[in-house]
Design a protein around this motif. Structure first.
Motif, mmCIF file in Angstrom:
data_model
loop_
_atom_site.group_PDB
_atom_site.id
_atom_site.type_symbol
_atom_site.label_atom_id
_atom_site.label_comp_id
_atom_site.label_asym_id
_atom_site.label_seq_id
_atom_site.Cartn_x
_atom_site.Cartn_y
_atom_site.Cartn_z
ATOM 1 N N ARG A 97 0.836 -1.200 0.000
ATOM 2 C CA ARG A 97 0.000 0.000 0.000
ATOM 3 C C ARG A 97 0.879 1.261 0.000
ATOM 4 N NH1 ARG A 97 -5.487 -0.189 1.485
ATOM 5 N NH2 ARG A 97 -6.273 -2.275 1.981
ATOM 6 N N GLU A 98 1.901 1.266 0.840
ATOM 7 C CA GLU A 98 2.737 2.446 0.981
ATOM 8 C C GLU A 98 3.582 2.725 -0.254
ATOM 9 O OE1 GLU A 98 5.011 1.930 4.525
ATOM 10 O OE2 GLU A 98 3.368 2.550 5.849
ATOM 11 N N SER A 99 3.777 1.727 -1.092
ATOM 12 C CA SER A 99 4.537 1.961 -2.327
ATOM 13 C C SER A 99 3.802 2.886 -3.278
ATOM 14 C CB SER A 99 4.809 0.622 -3.027
ATOM 15 O OG SER A 99 3.628 0.127 -3.647
ATOM 16 N N ASN A 100 2.475 2.987 -3.109
ATOM 17 C CA ASN A 100 1.629 3.788 -4.000
ATOM 18 C C ASN A 100 1.771 3.335 -5.457
ATOM 19 O OD1 ASN A 100 -0.347 5.848 -4.138
ATOM 20 N ND2 ASN A 100 1.143 7.198 -5.126
ATOM 21 N N ALA A 101 2.109 2.072 -5.661
ATOM 22 C CA ALA A 101 2.297 1.550 -7.008
ATOM 23 C C ALA A 101 1.296 0.451 -7.346
ATOM 24 C CB ALA A 101 3.713 0.995 -7.155
ATOM 25 N N CYS A 102 0.510 0.023 -6.356
ATOM 26 C CA CYS A 102 -0.332 -1.164 -6.536
ATOM 27 C C CYS A 102 -1.804 -0.812 -6.678
ATOM 28 C CB CYS A 102 -0.166 -2.108 -5.356
ATOM 29 S SG CYS A 102 1.494 -2.775 -5.192
ATOM 30 N N ILE A 103 -2.436 -1.467 -7.629
ATOM 31 C CA ILE A 103 -3.883 -1.335 -7.832
ATOM 32 C C ILE A 103 -4.641 -2.390 -7.041
ATOM 33 C CG2 ILE A 103 -4.198 -2.848 -9.836
ATOM 34 C CD1 ILE A 103 -5.534 0.726 -9.555
ATOM 35 N N TYR A 113 -9.793 -10.888 -3.284
ATOM 36 C CA TYR A 113 -8.867 -9.932 -3.904
ATOM 37 C C TYR A 113 -8.940 -8.615 -3.144
ATOM 38 C CZ TYR A 113 -7.368 -6.509 -7.451
ATOM 39 O OH TYR A 113 -6.774 -5.485 -8.116
ATOM 40 N N ILE A 114 -7.787 -8.024 -2.856
ATOM 41 C CA ILE A 114 -7.724 -6.754 -2.110
ATOM 42 C C ILE A 114 -7.618 -5.620 -3.120
ATOM 43 C CG2 ILE A 114 -6.464 -5.420 -0.376
ATOM 44 C CD1 ILE A 114 -5.345 -8.143 0.640
ATOM 45 N N ASP A 115 -8.727 -4.914 -3.335
ATOM 46 C CA ASP A 115 -8.789 -3.855 -4.338
ATOM 47 C C ASP A 115 -8.344 -2.538 -3.719
ATOM 48 O OD1 ASP A 115 -9.406 -2.149 -6.418
ATOM 49 O OD2 ASP A 115 -11.276 -3.175 -6.915
ATOM 50 N N LEU A 116 -7.281 -1.961 -4.255
ATOM 51 C CA LEU A 116 -6.745 -0.706 -3.708
ATOM 52 C C LEU A 116 -7.159 0.514 -4.524
ATOM 53 C CD1 LEU A 116 -3.097 -1.756 -2.740
ATOM 54 C CD2 LEU A 116 -5.192 -1.842 -1.374
ATOM 55 N N ARG A 117 -8.026 0.328 -5.503
ATOM 56 C CA ARG A 117 -8.411 1.477 -6.327
ATOM 57 C C ARG A 117 -9.181 2.515 -5.533
ATOM 58 N NH1 ARG A 117 -11.535 -1.237 -11.128
ATOM 59 N NH2 ARG A 117 -12.262 -2.470 -9.352
ATOM 60 N N LYS A 146 -1.331 4.097 -10.634
ATOM 61 C CA LYS A 146 -0.930 2.809 -10.080
ATOM 62 C C LYS A 146 -1.081 1.753 -11.168
ATOM 63 C CE LYS A 146 -3.135 4.055 -5.708
ATOM 64 N NZ LYS A 146 -4.160 3.614 -4.743
ATOM 65 N N LYS A 147 -0.180 0.802 -11.224
ATOM 66 C CA LYS A 147 -0.246 -0.116 -12.354
ATOM 67 C C LYS A 147 0.160 -1.542 -12.042
ATOM 68 C CE LYS A 147 3.953 2.270 -13.829
ATOM 69 N NZ LYS A 147 4.557 3.051 -14.925
ATOM 70 N N SER A 169 9.283 -15.770 2.205
ATOM 71 C CA SER A 169 8.168 -15.070 1.573
ATOM 72 C C SER A 169 8.321 -15.192 0.063
ATOM 73 C CB SER A 169 8.164 -13.581 1.960
ATOM 74 O OG SER A 169 8.074 -13.403 3.358
ATOM 75 N N ILE A 170 7.184 -15.290 -0.654
ATOM 76 C CA ILE A 170 7.197 -15.434 -2.103
ATOM 77 C C ILE A 170 6.258 -14.399 -2.702
ATOM 78 C CG2 ILE A 170 7.026 -17.067 -4.018
ATOM 79 C CD1 ILE A 170 6.811 -19.327 -1.929
ATOM 80 N N PHE A 171 6.632 -13.833 -3.847
ATOM 81 C CA PHE A 171 5.756 -12.832 -4.474
ATOM 82 C C PHE A 171 5.907 -12.847 -5.992
ATOM 83 C CE2 PHE A 171 9.804 -10.799 -3.654
ATOM 84 C CZ PHE A 171 10.071 -10.095 -4.823
ATOM 85 N N SER A 172 4.848 -12.427 -6.666
ATOM 86 C CA SER A 172 4.891 -12.196 -8.108
ATOM 87 C C SER A 172 4.192 -10.877 -8.394
ATOM 88 C CB SER A 172 4.228 -13.341 -8.884
ATOM 89 O OG SER A 172 2.906 -13.558 -8.441
ATOM 90 N N VAL A 173 4.650 -10.191 -9.433
ATOM 91 C CA VAL A 173 4.124 -8.871 -9.787
ATOM 92 C C VAL A 173 3.535 -8.920 -11.193
ATOM 93 C CG1 VAL A 173 4.665 -6.426 -10.098
ATOM 94 C CG2 VAL A 173 5.833 -7.745 -8.310
ATOM 95 N N PHE A 174 2.274 -8.506 -11.300
ATOM 96 C CA PHE A 174 1.577 -8.427 -12.572
ATOM 97 C C PHE A 174 1.274 -6.964 -12.900
ATOM 98 C CE2 PHE A 174 0.557 -12.480 -10.686
ATOM 99 C CZ PHE A 174 0.509 -13.378 -11.737
ATOM 100 N N GLU A 175 1.109 -6.660 -14.174
ATOM 101 C CA GLU A 175 0.636 -5.344 -14.568
ATOM 102 C C GLU A 175 -0.888 -5.325 -14.555
ATOM 103 O OE1 GLU A 175 3.078 -2.707 -17.361
ATOM 104 O OE2 GLU A 175 3.334 -4.711 -18.206
ATOM 105 N N TYR A 176 -1.435 -4.184 -14.226
ATOM 106 C CA TYR A 176 -2.876 -3.979 -14.177
ATOM 107 C C TYR A 176 -3.443 -3.910 -15.585
ATOM 108 C CZ TYR A 176 -7.170 -1.234 -13.300
ATOM 109 O OH TYR A 176 -8.449 -0.761 -13.249
ATOM 110 N N ASN A 177 -4.494 -4.676 -15.832
ATOM 111 C CA ASN A 177 -5.132 -4.679 -17.140
ATOM 112 C C ASN A 177 -6.232 -3.621 -17.157
ATOM 113 O OD1 ASN A 177 -6.076 -5.265 -19.650
ATOM 114 N ND2 ASN A 177 -6.807 -7.319 -19.166
ATOM 115 N N LYS A 178 -5.847 -2.379 -17.302
ATOM 116 C CA LYS A 178 -6.794 -1.277 -17.148
ATOM 117 C C LYS A 178 -7.828 -1.206 -18.265
ATOM 118 C CE LYS A 178 -3.718 2.079 -19.417
ATOM 119 N NZ LYS A 178 -3.001 3.354 -19.249
#
Length: 372
Positions: A97-103, A113-117, A146-147, A169-178
């Motif tokens: 959330r604090e990165s201000n980069a996530c949708i 799903y945690i929607d940050l929009r 945010k993307k 910890s494991i993570f993957s990053v996807f782009e937002y399909n706007k």
């Protein structure tokens, strides 16, 4: 003397504030938002690492003993949650959330799903703490679009923490399909797989990684664009990650196979044959920690294979990220049917699957045994 120690501690704190969270991160990413996101994830991993190392210490001694043990709750998969699972989720979510980069976010510990929009910009401005990347990109404005969507397992193998076993910890990053994102009229995303993520296979993971909490804390990130896997090690004094492995390549062949043979009675005949062949080989040996991050990390560095053939691992935040790391490093990851893990399609955010990954030559041996 006490005064000298205090002076050194103050100097170390000043150094921590001026150094970057992750050394030479800009060599891997050009997007300021993605750099911020990676720094925040690294910061979350540091916080989780610290909590793990003191979780059993009584509160009266300055530790976080309240984080040890079970949480008397279960996650979406019906698995018993540890207190550290919930704590690690909260730390990871806050960092993203604090990165201000996530949708949006997808977590093993949360069903939906945690929607940050809907997060207001003013709230993000209050949350976002100054970081080295903010200083580096002085033209950056918090109002930028945010993307990204982050899918994560905040603490894989948490039941092993009480025994001093490596976890991660494991993570993957996807782009937002706007272009296709829709909601139900109340701002809620109906199906994040169809409407938020870009087409639903592992090929759309743009970067992924894991952090292993063991004898050292090691952060490993694979970037599809740069086609390399990079490793950093946490300096426990400065609380920064030092680049220790600039370009990780998995050996073409390794000597270790890693699988829980306690479930062999449930394996296919082909899988049983591979295990027999490994046991009959004068060069192969078995190693199985029981923590995916630890077993995959060893496989990445020394070669060999890792297997979870019973289809219990989650695709978005376990199989896909590990498959990308191994593939970018020069290895291979497949399902029980022989298809590449990253080509697998998913229909729900917590979908499960089987995975086999490792060195290419060892994987060729496996495919022959499986009749592929």
């Amino acid at each position: 003397t006490k005064e000298t120690r205090q002076t050194r501690e103050r100097e170390r704190e000043r150094e921590c504030r001026t150094r970057k969270m992750i050394e030479r991160l800009e060599e891997e990413f050009s997007d300021p938002a993605l750099i911020r996101l990676m720094e925040k994830i690294a910061s979350a991993c540091t916080e989780i690492s610290d909590a793990i190392r003191v979780q059993a210490i009584d509160d009266s001694k300055g530790g976080t003993g309240s984080l040890s043990g079970r949480a008397n709750s279960t996650n979406i998969q019906g698995e018993e949650q540890m207190k550290l699972d919930i704590y690690s989720h909260d730390v990871f979510e806050k960092a993203c959330r604090e990165s201000n980069a996530c949708i949006g976010l997808i977590s093993e510990e949360v069903e939906e799903y945690i929607d940050l929009r809907g997060v207001e910009q003013g709230e993000q401005q209050q949350q976002l703490a100054p970081s080295s990347s903010d200083q580096q990109h002085k033209g950056h404005e918090l109002g930028e679009e945010k993307k990204y969507i982050v899918a994560f397992d905040p603490l894989d193998g948490s039941s092993n923490v009480a025994y001093g076993v490596s976890v991660g910890s494991i993570f993957s990053v996807f782009e937002y399909n706007k272009t296709t994102a829709k909601n139900d009229g109340e701002g809620n995303t109906r199906n994040p797989i169809e409407e938020v993520l870009k087409p639903q296979t592992g090929r759309n993971v743009m970067c992924a990684g894991y952090c292993v909490y063991g004898s050292s804390t090691d952060l490993v990130i694979a970037t599809r664009k740069n086609t390399r896997v990079v490793g950093w090690t946490l300096d426990p004094f400065s609380k920064t990650y030092v680049k220790t492995r600039a370009n990780i390549s998995i050996p073409m062949r390794g000597k270790i196979y890693s699988i829980n043979e306690g479930y062999e009675h449930k394996f296919s005949e082909g899988m049983k044959k591979y295990i027999r062949d490994c046991k009959d080989s004068p060069t192969m040996m078995a190693r199985y920690v029981g923590s995916m991050v630890a077993d995959v990390h060893r496989t990445l560095l020394t070669g060999g294979t890792f297997h979870y053939p019973l289809g219990k691992l989650r695709m978005l935040y376990e199989c896909f990220p590990m498959a990308l790391v191994i593939e970018v490093a020069g290895g291979l990851s497949i399902s029980d049917t022989g298809s590449n893990t990253l080509d697998s399609a998913v229909a729900s955010i917590h979908e499960r699957g089987a995975i086999h990954l490792g060195s290419k030559e060892n994987m060729d041996d496996l495919k022959k045994c499986l009749g592929l």
